[in-house]
Design a protein around this motif. Structure first.
Motif, PDB file in Angstrom:
ATOM      1  N   ASN A 169     -74.472  47.575  60.253  1.00 23.77           N
ATOM      2  CA  ASN A 169     -73.207  47.417  60.962  1.00 23.77           C
ATOM      3  C   ASN A 169     -72.654  48.809  61.211  1.00 23.77           C
ATOM      4  N   THR A 170     -71.503  48.890  61.836  1.00 21.64           N
ATOM      5  CA  THR A 170     -70.934  50.179  62.218  1.00 21.64           C
ATOM      6  C   THR A 170     -71.025  51.217  61.107  1.00 21.64           C
ATOM      7  N   ASN A 171     -70.451  50.923  59.944  1.00 19.09           N
ATOM      8  CA  ASN A 171     -70.453  51.869  58.828  1.00 19.09           C
ATOM      9  C   ASN A 171     -71.203  51.339  57.617  1.00 19.09           C
ATOM     10  N   GLU A 172     -71.907  50.228  57.765  1.00 16.06           N
ATOM     11  CA  GLU A 172     -72.556  49.592  56.629  1.00 16.06           C
ATOM     12  C   GLU A 172     -74.067  49.805  56.656  1.00 16.06           C
ATOM     13  N   TYR A 173     -74.598  50.007  55.453  1.00 10.67           N
ATOM     14  CA  TYR A 173     -76.029  50.219  55.263  1.00 10.67           C
ATOM     15  C   TYR A 173     -76.482  49.377  54.081  1.00 10.67           C
ATOM     16  N   VAL A 174     -77.768  49.090  54.025  1.00 13.25           N
ATOM     17  CA  VAL A 174     -78.348  48.402  52.874  1.00 13.25           C
ATOM     18  C   VAL A 174     -79.620  49.121  52.440  1.00 13.25           C
ATOM     19  N   ALA A 175     -79.957  48.930  51.172  1.00 11.92           N
ATOM     20  CA  ALA A 175     -81.205  49.446  50.610  1.00 11.92           C
ATOM     21  C   ALA A 175     -81.583  48.532  49.441  1.00 11.92           C
ATOM     22  N   ASP A 176     -82.751  48.779  48.859  1.00 15.61           N
ATOM     23  CA  ASP A 176     -83.208  47.979  47.720  1.00 15.61           C
ATOM     24  C   ASP A 176     -82.291  48.151  46.513  1.00 15.61           C
ATOM     25  N   ARG A 177     -81.851  49.371  46.295  1.00 16.29           N
ATOM     26  CA  ARG A 177     -80.965  49.727  45.181  1.00 16.29           C
ATOM     27  C   ARG A 177     -80.236  51.008  45.577  1.00 16.29           C
ATOM     28  N   ALA A 178     -79.307  51.438  44.741  1.00 16.75           N
ATOM     29  CA  ALA A 178     -78.666  52.731  44.960  1.00 16.75           C
ATOM     30  C   ALA A 178     -78.248  53.298  43.612  1.00 16.75           C
ATOM     31  N   LYS A 179     -78.497  54.580  43.440  1.00 19.11           N
ATOM     32  CA  LYS A 179     -78.125  55.289  42.208  1.00 19.11           C
ATOM     33  C   LYS A 179     -76.706  55.822  42.339  1.00 19.11           C
ATOM     34  N   ILE A 180     -75.923  55.651  41.298  1.00 21.11           N
ATOM     35  CA  ILE A 180     -74.567  56.191  41.252  1.00 21.11           C
ATOM     36  C   ILE A 180     -74.672  57.689  40.967  1.00 21.11           C
ATOM     37  N   LEU A 181     -74.137  58.500  41.862  1.00 17.89           N
ATOM     38  CA  LEU A 181     -74.172  59.960  41.676  1.00 17.89           C
ATOM     39  C   LEU A 181     -72.905  60.467  41.013  1.00 17.89           C
ATOM     40  N   GLY A 182     -71.815  59.743  41.167  1.00 16.67           N
ATOM     41  CA  GLY A 182     -70.550  60.173  40.571  1.00 16.67           C
ATOM     42  C   GLY A 182     -69.392  59.462  41.234  1.00 16.67           C
ATOM     43  N   ARG A 183     -68.277  59.586  40.586  1.00 14.42           N
ATOM     44  CA  ARG A 183     -67.044  58.965  41.070  1.00 14.42           C
ATOM     45  C   ARG A 183     -66.359  59.882  42.055  1.00 14.42           C
ATOM     46  N   VAL A 184     -65.821  59.316  43.124  1.00 14.28           N
ATOM     47  CA  VAL A 184     -65.065  60.095  44.106  1.00 14.28           C
ATOM     48  C   VAL A 184     -63.629  60.190  43.599  1.00 14.28           C
ATOM     49  N   PRO A 185     -63.107  61.422  43.480  1.00 15.21           N
ATOM     50  CA  PRO A 185     -61.738  61.569  42.962  1.00 15.21           C
ATOM     51  C   PRO A 185     -60.684  60.979  43.886  1.00 15.21           C
TER      52      PRO A 185
ATOM     53  N   ALA B 248     -62.339  44.486  45.628  1.00 16.10           N
ATOM     54  CA  ALA B 248     -63.050  44.177  44.385  1.00 16.10           C
ATOM     55  C   ALA B 248     -62.083  44.144  43.200  1.00 16.10           C
ATOM     56  N   ALA B 249     -61.159  45.089  43.154  1.00 16.39           N
ATOM     57  CA  ALA B 249     -60.187  45.125  42.064  1.00 16.39           C
ATOM     58  C   ALA B 249     -59.264  43.902  42.113  1.00 16.39           C
ATOM     59  N   GLN B 250     -58.905  43.481  43.313  1.00 10.78           N
ATOM     60  CA  GLN B 250     -58.062  42.287  43.446  1.00 10.78           C
ATOM     61  C   GLN B 250     -58.801  41.047  42.955  1.00 10.78           C
ATOM     62  N   LYS B 251     -60.086  40.955  43.240  1.00 10.64           N
ATOM     63  CA  LYS B 251     -60.851  39.771  42.866  1.00 10.64           C
ATOM     64  C   LYS B 251     -61.237  39.759  41.389  1.00 10.64           C
ATOM     65  N   TYR B 252     -61.656  40.904  40.850  1.00  6.47           N
ATOM     66  CA  TYR B 252     -62.213  40.949  39.501  1.00  6.47           C
ATOM     67  C   TYR B 252     -61.302  41.582  38.458  1.00  6.47           C
ATOM     68  N   GLY B 253     -60.227  42.239  38.893  1.00  4.88           N
ATOM     69  CA  GLY B 253     -59.372  42.955  37.962  1.00  4.88           C
ATOM     70  C   GLY B 253     -59.794  44.414  37.888  1.00  4.88           C
ATOM     71  N   GLY B 254     -59.160  45.150  37.029  1.00  6.99           N
ATOM     72  CA  GLY B 254     -59.463  46.565  36.906  1.00  6.99           C
ATOM     73  C   GLY B 254     -58.822  47.360  38.031  1.00  6.99           C
ATOM     74  N   ASN B 255     -59.293  48.570  38.208  1.00  7.94           N
ATOM     75  CA  ASN B 255     -58.755  49.472  39.226  1.00  7.94           C
ATOM     76  C   ASN B 255     -59.821  49.778  40.267  1.00  7.94           C
ATOM     77  N   PRO B 256     -59.389  50.031  41.505  1.00  8.58           N
ATOM     78  CA  PRO B 256     -60.361  50.399  42.534  1.00  8.58           C
ATOM     79  C   PRO B 256     -61.053  51.714  42.181  1.00  8.58           C
ATOM     80  N   VAL B 257     -62.338  51.778  42.452  1.00  7.65           N
ATOM     81  CA  VAL B 257     -63.102  53.000  42.230  1.00  7.65           C
ATOM     82  C   VAL B 257     -64.135  53.126  43.349  1.00  7.65           C
ATOM     83  N   VAL B 258     -64.348  54.347  43.794  1.00  3.50           N
ATOM     84  CA  VAL B 258     -65.364  54.623  44.812  1.00  3.50           C
ATOM     85  C   VAL B 258     -66.386  55.571  44.204  1.00  3.50           C
ATOM     86  N   TYR B 259     -67.643  55.205  44.364  1.00  7.06           N
ATOM     87  CA  TYR B 259     -68.742  56.026  43.883  1.00  7.06           C
ATOM     88  C   TYR B 259     -69.499  56.628  45.061  1.00  7.06           C
TER      89      TYR B 259
END
Length: 92
Positions: free
Chosen positions: A76-92, A53-64
């Protein structure tokens, strides 16, 4: 189970919303599930998605850490989907 979403810090997001609402679809080839948000239970996978995402849009990589809203589907193996998702916080 903990869930993560990798993206770029260029985006100011409080909640993950589906591409059909935001108009932002990173995977141009994807035609299905545009009404869902994607996340993973793998921190490593989220870090890879964040770098892409950072390569495509700029900025820095971040994981929430996220909490799904609505029904959760394992697509998929490690992938899930839902209607929406709430951001709980940034992973250090």
């Amino acid at each position: 189970m903990e869930f993560y979403h990798g993206t770029s810090d260029i985006f100011d997001i409080q909640e993950l919303r589906p591409a059909i609402e935001t108009g932002n679809l990173r995977e141009e080839w994807r035609k299905k599930l545009t009404n869902k948000v994607f996340f993973t239970n793998s921190l490593l996978s989220a870090e890879v998605f964040a770098k892409k995402a950072a390569q495509k849009y700029g900025g820095n990589p971040v994981v929430y850490k996220v909490r799904p809203i609505g029904d959760v589907w394992h697509v998929n193996t490690n992938e899930y989907v839902a209607d929406r998702a709430k951001i709980l916080g940034r992973v250090p």
